[in-house]
Write a protein that holds these residues in place. Sequence first.
Motif, mmCIF file in Angstrom:
data_model
loop_
_atom_site.group_PDB
_atom_site.id
_atom_site.type_symbol
_atom_site.label_atom_id
_atom_site.label_comp_id
_atom_site.label_asym_id
_atom_site.label_seq_id
_atom_site.Cartn_x
_atom_site.Cartn_y
_atom_site.Cartn_z
ATOM 1 N N PRO A 51 -0.471 16.346 0.804
ATOM 2 C CA PRO A 51 0.695 16.492 -0.023
ATOM 3 C C PRO A 51 0.857 14.947 -0.635
ATOM 4 N N ASP A 52 1.502 14.629 -1.636
ATOM 5 C CA ASP A 52 1.825 13.253 -2.494
ATOM 6 C C ASP A 52 2.793 12.217 -1.457
ATOM 7 N N SER A 53 3.540 13.138 -0.705
ATOM 8 C CA SER A 53 4.517 12.351 0.250
ATOM 9 C C SER A 53 3.951 11.766 1.267
ATOM 10 N N ILE A 54 2.509 11.833 1.788
ATOM 11 C CA ILE A 54 1.966 11.365 2.897
ATOM 12 C C ILE A 54 2.118 9.798 2.722
ATOM 13 N N GLU A 55 2.413 9.268 3.708
ATOM 14 C CA GLU A 55 2.495 7.796 3.932
ATOM 15 C C GLU A 55 1.333 6.840 4.480
ATOM 16 N N ASN A 56 1.110 5.759 4.291
ATOM 17 C CA ASN A 56 0.097 5.205 4.828
ATOM 18 C C ASN A 56 0.220 5.179 6.231
ATOM 19 N N GLY A 57 -0.983 5.131 6.906
ATOM 20 C CA GLY A 57 -0.934 5.233 8.230
ATOM 21 C C GLY A 57 -2.125 5.730 8.860
ATOM 22 N N THR A 58 -2.048 5.919 10.566
ATOM 23 C CA THR A 58 -3.234 6.767 10.914
ATOM 24 C C THR A 58 -2.740 8.219 11.614
ATOM 25 N N TYR A 59 -3.724 8.957 11.311
ATOM 26 C CA TYR A 59 -3.443 10.502 11.411
ATOM 27 C C TYR A 59 -4.316 11.075 12.232
ATOM 28 N N LEU A 60 -4.007 12.244 12.855
ATOM 29 C CA LEU A 60 -4.868 12.931 13.730
ATOM 30 C C LEU A 60 -5.075 14.197 13.125
ATOM 31 N N THR A 61 -6.335 14.661 13.198
ATOM 32 C CA THR A 61 -6.749 16.336 12.631
ATOM 33 C C THR A 61 -6.651 17.146 13.560
ATOM 34 N N HIS A 62 -6.313 18.260 13.349
ATOM 35 C CA HIS A 62 -6.582 19.404 14.326
ATOM 36 C C HIS A 62 -7.225 20.699 13.403
ATOM 37 N N ILE A 63 -8.336 21.164 13.934
ATOM 38 C CA ILE A 63 -9.031 22.182 13.133
ATOM 39 C C ILE A 63 -8.777 23.525 13.655
ATOM 40 N N GLY A 64 -8.353 24.572 13.056
ATOM 41 C CA GLY A 64 -8.170 25.935 13.346
ATOM 42 C C GLY A 64 -9.190 26.807 12.763
ATOM 43 N N ILE A 65 -9.558 27.650 13.721
ATOM 44 C CA ILE A 65 -10.376 28.711 13.153
ATOM 45 C C ILE A 65 -9.865 29.919 13.687
ATOM 46 N N ARG A 66 -10.053 30.953 12.581
ATOM 47 C CA ARG A 66 -9.565 32.283 12.981
ATOM 48 C C ARG A 66 -10.946 33.197 12.903
ATOM 49 N N HIS A 67 -11.321 33.988 13.846
ATOM 50 C CA HIS A 67 -12.460 34.817 13.518
ATOM 51 C C HIS A 67 -12.286 36.309 14.041
ATOM 52 N N THR A 68 -13.205 37.102 14.028
ATOM 53 C CA THR A 68 -13.111 38.384 14.508
ATOM 54 C C THR A 68 -13.861 38.559 15.957
ATOM 55 N N VAL A 69 -13.973 39.281 16.475
ATOM 56 C CA VAL A 69 -14.824 39.642 17.884
ATOM 57 C C VAL A 69 -16.268 39.653 17.340
ATOM 58 N N SER A 70 -16.635 40.028 16.001
ATOM 59 C CA SER A 70 -17.957 40.007 15.714
ATOM 60 C C SER A 70 -18.614 38.733 15.431
ATOM 61 N N TYR A 71 -18.000 37.682 15.739
ATOM 62 C CA TYR A 71 -18.610 36.303 15.540
ATOM 63 C C TYR A 71 -19.746 36.377 16.462
ATOM 64 N N PRO A 72 -21.049 35.956 15.910
ATOM 65 C CA PRO A 72 -22.294 36.292 16.907
ATOM 66 C C PRO A 72 -22.516 35.136 17.685
ATOM 67 N N TYR A 73 -21.830 33.903 17.668
ATOM 68 C CA TYR A 73 -22.400 32.480 18.045
ATOM 69 C C TYR A 73 -21.256 32.148 19.251
ATOM 70 N N ARG A 74 -21.752 31.364 20.262
ATOM 71 C CA ARG A 74 -20.719 30.753 21.080
ATOM 72 C C ARG A 74 -19.734 29.454 20.597
ATOM 73 N N ASP A 75 -20.705 28.779 19.366
ATOM 74 C CA ASP A 75 -20.227 27.584 19.324
ATOM 75 C C ASP A 75 -20.038 27.602 17.423
ATOM 76 N N LEU A 76 -19.550 26.466 17.106
ATOM 77 C CA LEU A 76 -19.415 26.232 15.399
ATOM 78 C C LEU A 76 -19.598 24.981 15.185
ATOM 79 N N TRP A 77 -20.428 24.433 14.459
ATOM 80 C CA TRP A 77 -20.635 23.229 14.190
ATOM 81 C C TRP A 77 -20.049 22.880 12.616
ATOM 82 N N LEU A 78 -19.126 22.027 12.548
ATOM 83 C CA LEU A 78 -18.384 21.732 11.134
ATOM 84 C C LEU A 78 -18.805 20.404 10.702
ATOM 85 N N SER A 79 -18.693 20.053 9.486
ATOM 86 C CA SER A 79 -18.793 18.795 8.765
ATOM 87 C C SER A 79 -17.238 18.448 8.266
ATOM 88 N N VAL A 80 -16.624 17.459 8.588
ATOM 89 C CA VAL A 80 -15.436 17.163 8.123
ATOM 90 C C VAL A 80 -15.307 15.928 7.174
#
Length: 155
Positions: A51-80
């Motif tokens: 958002p345009d209203s974000i101020e200067n500063g340090t921020y933490l991110t939290h990544i959310g994943i929604r998946h179905t029971v059909s996801y074939p792997y145990r893990d997931l690698w992401l590039s952020v």
Amino acid sequence: MKPKNKAKWILMIIIAYMTVISCTTKTVYHHYRSINDDKWNRTDTVFFTLPDSIENGTYLTHIGIRHTVSYPYRDLWLSVSLPGKTGPDTVHIYLANDRGNWNSNGTASGYYQYETDGPSFIYSEGCDSVIKVSHIMKGFTLPAITDIGLKITRE
């Protein structure tokens, strides 16, 4: 003022203060993006615009994943890719444990949601305000990923 009434007023002020403090949130952004047809291609980058209203500063991110029971792997690698950083960060998420049980909250209809801490970043004026998330798994297409989310909180 009688001592009894004074104690009530002080107690009411403390309760009001605690209510205000407990309702204050450090979250500045929280949004999910749907993945088309629940198939996430390696070339499909998910974009989040701050958002345009974000101020200067340090921020933490939290990544959310929604998946179905059909996801074939145990893990997931992401590039952020984050504002103010020269290269992307890598996030490794374990969606299931060694026994194959999902680490996330599930529903009766076979959908699961998982959230993990991501990298932090320092935002300042002039930084790019777009955060990019893509998968870096071996396969070109990841099935059963339905949504990718991003929550940003002020440190």
